[in-house]
Design an enzyme around this catalytic site. Structure first.
Site, PDB file in Angstrom:
ATOM      1  N   GLY A  46     -14.340  -5.761   8.717  1.00  0.00           N
ATOM      2  CA  GLY A  46     -14.177  -7.041   8.945  1.00  0.00           C
ATOM      3  C   GLY A  46     -12.683  -7.035   9.715  1.00  0.00           C
ATOM      4  N   ALA A  86     -16.916   4.970   8.586  1.00  0.00           N
ATOM      5  CA  ALA A  86     -18.026   4.865   9.504  1.00  0.00           C
ATOM      6  C   ALA A  86     -17.265   4.922  10.961  1.00  0.00           C
ATOM      7  CB  ALA A  86     -18.426   3.428   9.442  1.00  0.00           C
ATOM      8  N   ASP A  98     -14.406   9.993   4.708  1.00  0.00           N
ATOM      9  CA  ASP A  98     -14.131   9.270   3.410  1.00  0.00           C
ATOM     10  C   ASP A  98     -12.686   9.404   2.679  1.00  0.00           C
ATOM     11  OD1 ASP A  98     -14.897   9.167   0.167  1.00  0.00           O
ATOM     12  OD2 ASP A  98     -16.463   7.989   1.331  1.00  0.00           O
ATOM     13  N   LEU A  99     -12.368   8.440   1.946  1.00  0.00           N
ATOM     14  CA  LEU A  99     -11.200   8.459   1.206  1.00  0.00           C
ATOM     15  C   LEU A  99     -11.265   9.605   0.011  1.00  0.00           C
ATOM     16  CD1 LEU A  99     -10.444   5.011   0.647  1.00  0.00           C
ATOM     17  CD2 LEU A  99      -9.358   6.230   2.115  1.00  0.00           C
ATOM     18  N   GLY A 155     -12.014   0.460   1.559  1.00  0.00           N
ATOM     19  CA  GLY A 155     -12.584   0.469   0.239  1.00  0.00           C
ATOM     20  C   GLY A 155     -13.892  -0.535   0.381  1.00  0.00           C
ATOM     21  N   TYR A 162     -14.598  -4.913  -8.792  1.00  0.00           N
ATOM     22  CA  TYR A 162     -13.746  -4.888  -7.594  1.00  0.00           C
ATOM     23  C   TYR A 162     -12.405  -5.468  -7.940  1.00  0.00           C
ATOM     24  CZ  TYR A 162     -12.130  -6.858  -3.328  1.00  0.00           C
ATOM     25  OH  TYR A 162     -11.357  -7.351  -2.030  1.00  0.00           O
TER      26      TYR A 162
END
Length: 274
Positions: free
Chosen positions: A15, A37, A49-50, A71, A138
């Site tokens: 976003g 993605a 991917d990280l 993340g 988180y």
């Protein structure tokens, strides 16, 4: 420090990443895009991917700075937060160290201090040095990221601005957001200031617009050169009519800075809880 030209934008399909893909080039940045993605309409973007250290080395090579937005941005089981937000952020800093990248802007969160009680008017603004009280795994991962940034500054000389973002959407979705909302345009202004300010070492700031209902101190962000221009108050009448006024005394979602993330169970799947 002159504004860097090439910036790696992680989380480019998310976003906030999508908003910054549109807004940051106006500040003179050439963005290199990375996300787990595919990034819409960006065939040159790196999809990885990280956890993929080889891909991260490729992504950071030749860049001047990193804007790390990737993340998990909601609460999730600890194992998922560990891989994406904790190990993944470590992998990115290691890639930056190996490549000689000297500036990172880290998307921290207000959820690093989410169990801070919502301040009463007479208490004044929440300072940046308020004790960290994460409200979720988180939020805990954002505390880790801030500490990791401090370590890489002290040990390796990589500068970081950690921005405790409130809610960065085109408009706020609830009355709580009227205090912590950051317009996309102000988000770009703050990220630009964090990328270009000189001698930041490791600096932690809050990230929001200059809202009438602001609850935290924006002075450290302003010290970087950030000049917010927006205010959420233009959305207040509609939101208050729908929900009623903010009520930290009787509404459990309003009692703490973290809002719905503090409830039990936290609002794991509700993006509007940010």
């Amino acid at each position: 420090m002159a504004a860097p030209r090439t910036v790696l934008l992680t989380g480019a399909a998310g976003g906030v990443g999508t908003l910054m893909r549109e807004l940051l080039p106006a500040y003179g940045y050439e963005l290199r895009l990375l996300d787990v993605a595919p990034v819409p309409d960006a065939p040159q973007a790196l999809t990885a991917d990280l956890s993929d250290r080889a891909a991260l080395r490729e992504a950071v090579a030749g860049t001047d700075a990193i804007l790390h937005l990737a993340g998990i941005s909601l609460e999730a089981p600890f194992e998922e937060i560990l891989e994406a937000n904790i190990t993944g952020t470590y992998n990115l800093y290691e890639a930056a160290r190996e490549a000689g990248v000297r500036r990172v802007v880290f998307a921290s969160s207000n959820h690093a201090v989410g169990y801070t009680p919502w301040p009463r008017p007479e208490q004044g603004l929440i300072p940046i040095d308020t004790p960290r009280r994460p409200d979720t795994f988180y939020g805990l991962s954002k505390c880790f990221g801030e500490d990791l940034a401090q370590l890489y500054w002290d040990r390796h000389g990589i500068e970081t601005v950690s921005i405790r973002i409130g809610s960065c959407f085109p408009k706020p979705f609830n009355v709580r957001m009227l205090a912590v909302w950051m317009s996309p345009e102000d988000g770009a202004r703050l990220f630009h200031a964090a990328l270009s300010a000189p001698d930041v070492g490791h600096t932690v700031v809050y990230g929001s617009s200059a809202n009438t209902r602001l609850v935290w101190d924006l002075a450290p962000a302003r010290a970087l050169g950030y000049e917010p221009e927006d205010d959420s108050e233009r959305f207040a009448a509609e939101l208050v009519a729908a929900e009623g006024e903010f009520d930290a005394e009787s509404n459990p979602d309003h009692a703490y800075l973290g809002g719905g993330f503090v409830t039990d169970p936290p609002l794991w799947a509700n993006r509007h809880a940010r």
